[in-house]
Design an enzyme around this catalytic site. Structure first.
Site, mmCIF file in Angstrom:
data_model
loop_
_atom_site.group_PDB
_atom_site.id
_atom_site.type_symbol
_atom_site.label_atom_id
_atom_site.label_comp_id
_atom_site.label_asym_id
_atom_site.label_seq_id
_atom_site.Cartn_x
_atom_site.Cartn_y
_atom_site.Cartn_z
ATOM 1 N N ASN A 180 -7.175 2.412 10.654
ATOM 2 C CA ASN A 180 -6.307 1.361 11.177
ATOM 3 C C ASN A 180 -6.165 1.387 12.692
ATOM 4 O O ASN A 180 -5.733 0.393 13.282
ATOM 5 C CB ASN A 180 -4.917 1.473 10.541
ATOM 6 C CG ASN A 180 -4.274 2.825 10.792
ATOM 7 O OD1 ASN A 180 -4.825 3.858 10.416
ATOM 8 N ND2 ASN A 180 -3.108 2.833 11.419
ATOM 9 N N GLN A 185 -7.506 -1.913 5.294
ATOM 10 C CA GLN A 185 -8.228 -2.549 6.396
ATOM 11 C C GLN A 185 -9.654 -2.950 6.011
ATOM 12 O O GLN A 185 -10.356 -3.576 6.810
ATOM 13 C CB GLN A 185 -8.301 -1.594 7.594
ATOM 14 C CG GLN A 185 -6.967 -1.110 8.119
ATOM 15 C CD GLN A 185 -6.192 -2.179 8.856
ATOM 16 O OE1 GLN A 185 -6.706 -3.266 9.155
ATOM 17 N NE2 GLN A 185 -4.936 -1.903 9.150
ATOM 18 N N CYS A 205 6.033 4.938 17.366
ATOM 19 C CA CYS A 205 7.380 5.105 17.900
ATOM 20 C C CYS A 205 8.356 5.145 16.741
ATOM 21 O O CYS A 205 8.390 4.228 15.923
ATOM 22 C CB CYS A 205 7.727 3.956 18.832
ATOM 23 S SG CYS A 205 9.377 4.091 19.559
ATOM 24 N N ALA A 248 0.817 -1.217 0.000
ATOM 25 C CA ALA A 248 0.000 0.000 0.000
ATOM 26 C C ALA A 248 0.848 1.263 0.000
ATOM 27 O O ALA A 248 0.456 2.273 -0.594
ATOM 28 C CB ALA A 248 -0.939 -0.001 1.198
ATOM 29 N N THR A 249 2.017 1.245 0.641
ATOM 30 C CA THR A 249 2.857 2.443 0.661
ATOM 31 C C THR A 249 3.225 2.874 -0.748
ATOM 32 O O THR A 249 3.149 4.056 -1.094
ATOM 33 C CB THR A 249 4.126 2.201 1.497
ATOM 34 O OG1 THR A 249 3.754 1.975 2.856
ATOM 35 C CG2 THR A 249 5.065 3.391 1.431
ATOM 36 N N HIS A 284 -0.907 -8.557 3.141
ATOM 37 C CA HIS A 284 -0.628 -9.058 4.495
ATOM 38 C C HIS A 284 -1.661 -8.614 5.519
ATOM 39 O O HIS A 284 -1.592 -9.014 6.676
ATOM 40 C CB HIS A 284 0.783 -8.665 4.933
ATOM 41 C CG HIS A 284 0.950 -7.248 5.349
ATOM 42 N ND1 HIS A 284 0.978 -6.856 6.666
ATOM 43 C CD2 HIS A 284 1.126 -6.119 4.632
ATOM 44 C CE1 HIS A 284 1.160 -5.559 6.743
ATOM 45 N NE2 HIS A 284 1.243 -5.081 5.514
ATOM 46 N N THR A 338 9.728 -6.634 -12.684
ATOM 47 C CA THR A 338 9.359 -8.045 -12.708
ATOM 48 C C THR A 338 8.459 -8.372 -11.523
ATOM 49 O O THR A 338 8.812 -8.095 -10.374
ATOM 50 C CB THR A 338 10.610 -8.938 -12.660
ATOM 51 O OG1 THR A 338 11.436 -8.636 -13.788
ATOM 52 C CG2 THR A 338 10.221 -10.408 -12.692
ATOM 53 N N SER A 354 -3.216 -4.144 0.611
ATOM 54 C CA SER A 354 -2.016 -4.906 0.957
ATOM 55 C C SER A 354 -2.416 -6.331 1.299
ATOM 56 O O SER A 354 -3.355 -6.546 2.071
ATOM 57 C CB SER A 354 -1.281 -4.291 2.156
ATOM 58 O OG SER A 354 -0.424 -3.258 1.756
#
Length: 386
Positions: A156, A184, A332, A75-76, A206, A244, A204
């Site tokens: 999120n 999400q 953080c 997604a980034t 994951h 690729t 994304s």
């Protein structure tokens, strides 16, 4: 789920790869390893066919045509692609980007960077205490100078589900593009890019039981010819996103999408039940807490943003290590703690924000884990307060 004895309650950060998804990926590492862009031999054809199947599966997850979907590294990358392309390609009288105040930091930072680079300004759309976009304030911000509006479909941190069809309609009335970060969303509601009216959407793998390192960008038909690509290379994926393609990861993404489609109702209802069970368990253990954001059908069924009264969230999470994996409401970076911009935007005071954890549950969370987690929370809070 348990990982080496640890209870995992951070599904909105990342999900484990589904075992069937992993099995389906394996042969593309070892046997069907051909380059999907090698068009002159059988192994290349086989890999290309697998990519096409995966693209169709991911497109089906969001109600898109396969030709409108491009694989990315996540997604980034998709977010950067959209914001860069619109900023660079916009008419010169389109000088503003509107983003919701509770966007993922990637959207906020990318908007700031590309706006500065191409001479635009960024304005934050306020939200209500529920996390929902303030529609009246949003209306007042829209005019013919807006190039792009970015509002994430499901938050999120607090799980709020935005009314994307209405928001995109208002943006289009003023001639602006509309982008939604939807990483999400697939586990929280049925995504339909046509009904939503979005121009761009990011995903994304994951976040939905697929592998890390692969995502997707939906781009409404016809837009790719109008916008500059983020990267340049060998012309793969129509030149929109060259490079690729990682066949095993794309295959895994496709299989994960198929699993979400087939199990959607079952997973959704189970998440709701588990969420209610965990909240009830906290109450049974006499934990003093409050929930943040909107609840019910306008919240991600696996999201629980909870403020534990009188307790510092970082200290609490540290106390729970290595037993329990959850997330604070803060980010953080390089050792510095920054209070969550999401919690500030919905009006939490400093003390409440500092006491907030995000507990996120998923497909492999069971009731015993949730009962044990509530007991661990209770014991740790008592120790901290004493």
């Amino acid at each position: 789920m348990r990982v080496s004895g640890k209870i995992y309650l951070d599904y909105q950060a990342s999900t484990p790869v589904d075992s069937d998804v992993l099995s389906g990926m394996l042969s593309y590492f070892t046997h069907d390893f051909g380059n999907p862009h090698s068009s002159e031999h059988a192994l290349g054809w086989s890999a290309a066919a697998a990519i096409d199947r995966a693209r169709s599966s991911v497109a089906s997850l969001i109600g898109a045509d396969a030709e409108e979907l491009f694989f990315t590294s996540g997604a980034t990358e998709s977010i950067n692609h959209v914001i860069h392309a619109v900023c660079r390609s916009r008419p010169l009288d389109r000088t503003k980007i509107l983003v919701s105040a509770i966007e993922h930091s990637c959207v906020l930072r990318a908007a700031e960077a590309y706006a500065e680079c191409f001479g635009l300004t960024v304005e934050l759309i306020p939200v209500l205490s529920s996390g929902l976009v303030d529609i009246e304030r949003y209306r007042s911000m829209l005019d013919s100078s807006v190039a792009l509006v970015a509002v994430m479909a499901v938050n999120n941190e607090i799980g709020t589900v935005q009314p994307i069809p209405k928001l995109s309609e208002l943006a289009h009335f003023h001639g602006a593009y509309f982008f939604s970060d939807a990483v999400q969303a697939p586990l929280a509601l049925k995504v339909d890019v046509e009904a939503w009216g979005v121009d761009f959407l990011s995903l994304s793998a994951h976040k939905l039981y697929g592998p890390k390192g692969v995502g997707a960008l939906f781009m409404r038909s016809g837009l790719s010819a109008e916008l500059f690509p983020l990267m340049h290379g060998g012309g793969q994926q129509e030149g929109v996103r060259p490079g690729t393609l990682p066949t095993p990861l794309c295959v895994g993404f496709g299989l994960a999408a198929e699993s979400v489609i087939s199990r959607y109702s079952e997973d959704y209802n189970q998440l709701l039940y588990k969420k209610d069970y965990f909240i009830a368990s906290l109450k049974n253990h006499r934990v003093a807490f409050s929930l943040n954001g909107i609840q019910g059908e306008l919240c991600h069924p696996g999201n629980i943003s909870v403020s534990f009264h009188g307790v510092d969230a970082h200290s609490l999470l540290t106390k729970l290590q290595p037993i329990l994996c959850a997330a604070t409401g803060s980010a953080c970076s390089s050792g510095f703690i920054e209070q969550s911009h999401v919690l500030r935007s919905i009006g939490l005071d400093e003390a409440s924000a500092a006491s907030t954890l995000r507990v996120s549950i998923g497909r492999y969370t069971d009731l015993l884990q949730l009962e044990e987690s509530a007991a661990h929370f209770s014991a740790a809070i008592k120790e901290l307060l004493s």
